[in-house]
Design an enzyme around this catalytic site. Structure first.
Site, short mmCIF file in Angstrom:
data_model
loop_
_atom_site.label_atom_id
_atom_site.label_comp_id
_atom_site.label_asym_id
_atom_site.label_seq_id
_atom_site.Cartn_x
_atom_site.Cartn_y
_atom_site.Cartn_z
N ASN A 1 0.81 -1.24 0.05
CA ASN A 1 -0.03 -0.06 0.01
C ASN A 1 0.91 1.16 0.06
OD1 ASN A 1 0.70 0.71 2.93
ND2 ASN A 1 -0.56 -1.24 3.12
N LYS B 1 9.75 -16.73 -10.41
CA LYS B 1 9.05 -15.55 -10.91
C LYS B 1 7.99 -16.21 -12.00
CE LYS B 1 9.71 -11.51 -14.09
NZ LYS B 1 10.75 -10.97 -14.88
N ASP C 1 -5.06 -6.33 4.33
CA ASP C 1 -6.07 -7.26 4.59
C ASP C 1 -5.80 -8.56 4.03
OD1 ASP C 1 -7.25 -5.25 6.30
OD2 ASP C 1 -8.20 -4.37 4.69
N LYS D 1 -12.44 -4.07 18.10
CA LYS D 1 -11.03 -4.36 18.42
C LYS D 1 -10.63 -4.03 19.79
CE LYS D 1 -10.22 -3.64 13.45
NZ LYS D 1 -9.29 -3.38 12.43
N PHE E 1 -5.80 3.09 14.42
CA PHE E 1 -5.93 4.14 13.07
C PHE E 1 -6.79 3.48 12.16
CE2 PHE E 1 -2.39 5.88 15.28
CZ PHE E 1 -1.95 6.93 14.66
N LYS F 1 -14.85 0.17 14.61
CA LYS F 1 -13.65 -0.52 14.96
C LYS F 1 -13.26 -0.52 16.26
CE LYS F 1 -11.38 0.10 10.47
NZ LYS F 1 -10.38 0.73 9.60
#
Length: 408
Positions: free
Chosen positions: A215, A295, A285, A347, A329, A343
């Site tokens: 990301n 490869k 995720d 959590k 976060f 969340k």
């Protein structure tokens, strides 16, 4: 430098007592004013005259000896100290302090002080690992006492294991960092001795030896929090994915990770050692269901990569939370408050830091952020665009509020 800082050094009756002489000497060279209190047993290992010569102050070893000044000595020392250091600390001293026993000058003075107290244990491995000793240490840590863990090595008794007094230079550096890196509240640091683990940056999920899924996280937010936490006296472990950032000075431990699984395994291993977990890393995720050790060659067909769910790291930590403080976060592009609020409960977080990635100055790679903090009661605190180090201090301020509310 320790110019004009007053440090009370408590010496208890362990074989490592002679190393306290070196500690006192190094403190003096850094400009500190040192007062030494010895237990009766400590005097059997090192004579008070040694510490008196090194500190240039009278040494107190007998609670009932004739005072050198017309003051109530233990109260005056307790008030004037900027910090206390107990080196070495025996199991006996730790047990007495944890039980509220004040039967000599050292325990009495420590009980009377509001200054930070740093305890450096040294003892036989079996004694240190004894559940009673560990319970006493855990109890004192909850009360705000700070510990410099012993190291492993060859002990005076001939055993090899954990219990050896930490290196003198590290002990001196620990105390020096408290004064030099603190976010000042008077002469004190509001996170002095608190152990905080901070995650930062992206995770990488490998497809083959060449390609991976990741990301856009730069890690700047997590690194900024870590830097500010060090300044405020915290003992910081930084767990980071790959970034181009320099590790902040003063970090106690840096652990580099790649995948979400690496992050989870590291946090589980480090969890019990820390008081606070700040989870600012951007965790993937999903990961490729299968990894190719060669490869994958290009062909005329489309490439289909099946993905499997990664463990929800924050959720897993929430299940074993205990008395830890957990901060999450939520980087979102829509329904920011709704997604973040869900969340918190799922959590088991104390609060969550939410930001809208679509806003200018709030996304990845920026030196600024625009955040909302939502606590476990549903209170929402909104902030303007700030530098990430300013956001880091806001987060630390909110953690301090949680700690203070728990201690009421």
């Amino acid at each position: 430098m320790l110019d004009n800082k007053t440090i009370v050094v408590g010496v208890t009756g362990g074989i490592a007592a002679y190393k306290a002489c070196d500690v006192v000497s190094k403190f003096k060279k850094l400009g500190a004013n040192i007062h030494v209190i010895m237990t009766e047993s400590a005097c059997e290992f090192v004579r008070p005259m040694s510490f008196q010569t090194l500190s240039n102050n009278f040494v107190i070893s007998d609670m009932f000896e004739e005072p050198k000044t017309w003051e109530v000595e233990h109260i005056e020392l307790a008030k004037k100290a900027d910090a206390f250091l107990i080196v070495p600390a025996t199991a006996n001293f730790i047990g007495k302090l944890a039980s509220g026993i004040a039967d000599d000058m050292l325990t009495t003075t420590v009980m009377a002080t509001k200054s930070p107290v740093i305890i450096a244990p040294a003892m036989n491995t079996n004694m240190y690992e004894n559940k009673i000793v560990q319970d006493n240490i855990n109890k004192l840590e909850k009360y705000g006492y700070n510990f410099i863990e012993p190291t492993s090595g060859l002990l005076a008794c001939g055993d090899i294991g954990k219990g050896k007094l930490e290196d003198v230079d590290i002990i001196v550096e620990y105390v020096d960092n408290f004064f030099n890196n603190s976010y000042k509240a008077g002469n004190k640091s509001d996170f002095f001795g608190k152990k905080i683990i901070i995650t930062a940056g992206p995770t990488i999920e490998s497809i083959d030896p060449v390609r991976y899924i990741t990301n856009r996280s730069s890690g700047k937010m997590g690194y900024a929090i870590a830097e500010e936490a060090v300044k405020r006296g915290a003992i910081v472990t930084l767990v980071s994915g790959k970034t181009n950032l320099k590790v902040p000075e003063g970090i106690e431990k840096f652990i580099g990770i790649e995948s979400a699984e690496d992050l989870y395994n590291t946090l589980v291993e480090e969890f019990d050692k820390n008081d606070v977990v700040i989870q600012s890393a951007a965790v993937a995720d999903y990961r490729p269901k299968s990894y190719s050790d060669k490869k994958i060659k290009k062909s005329d067909d489309d490439l289909v990569i099946k993905l499997s769910r990664n463990k929800d790291v924050a959720y897993e930590l929430g299940k074993i939370k205990g008395d830890k403080i957990l901060v999450g976060f939520a980087a979102e592009t829509n329904d920011v408050l709704e997604n973040a609020s869900r969340k918190i409960k799922k959590k088991n977080l104390d609060f969550i830091v939410a930001n809208d990635l679509t806003k200018a100055g709030a996304g990845f790679n920026s030196d600024t952020n625009i955040v909302k903090i939502i606590d476990s009661k549903g209170n929402i605190f909104e902030y303007p665009k700030l530098l990430k180090k300013e956001v880091g201090n806001l987060i630390l301020d909110k953690i301090k509020e949680v700690i203070d509310n728990r201690n009421k």
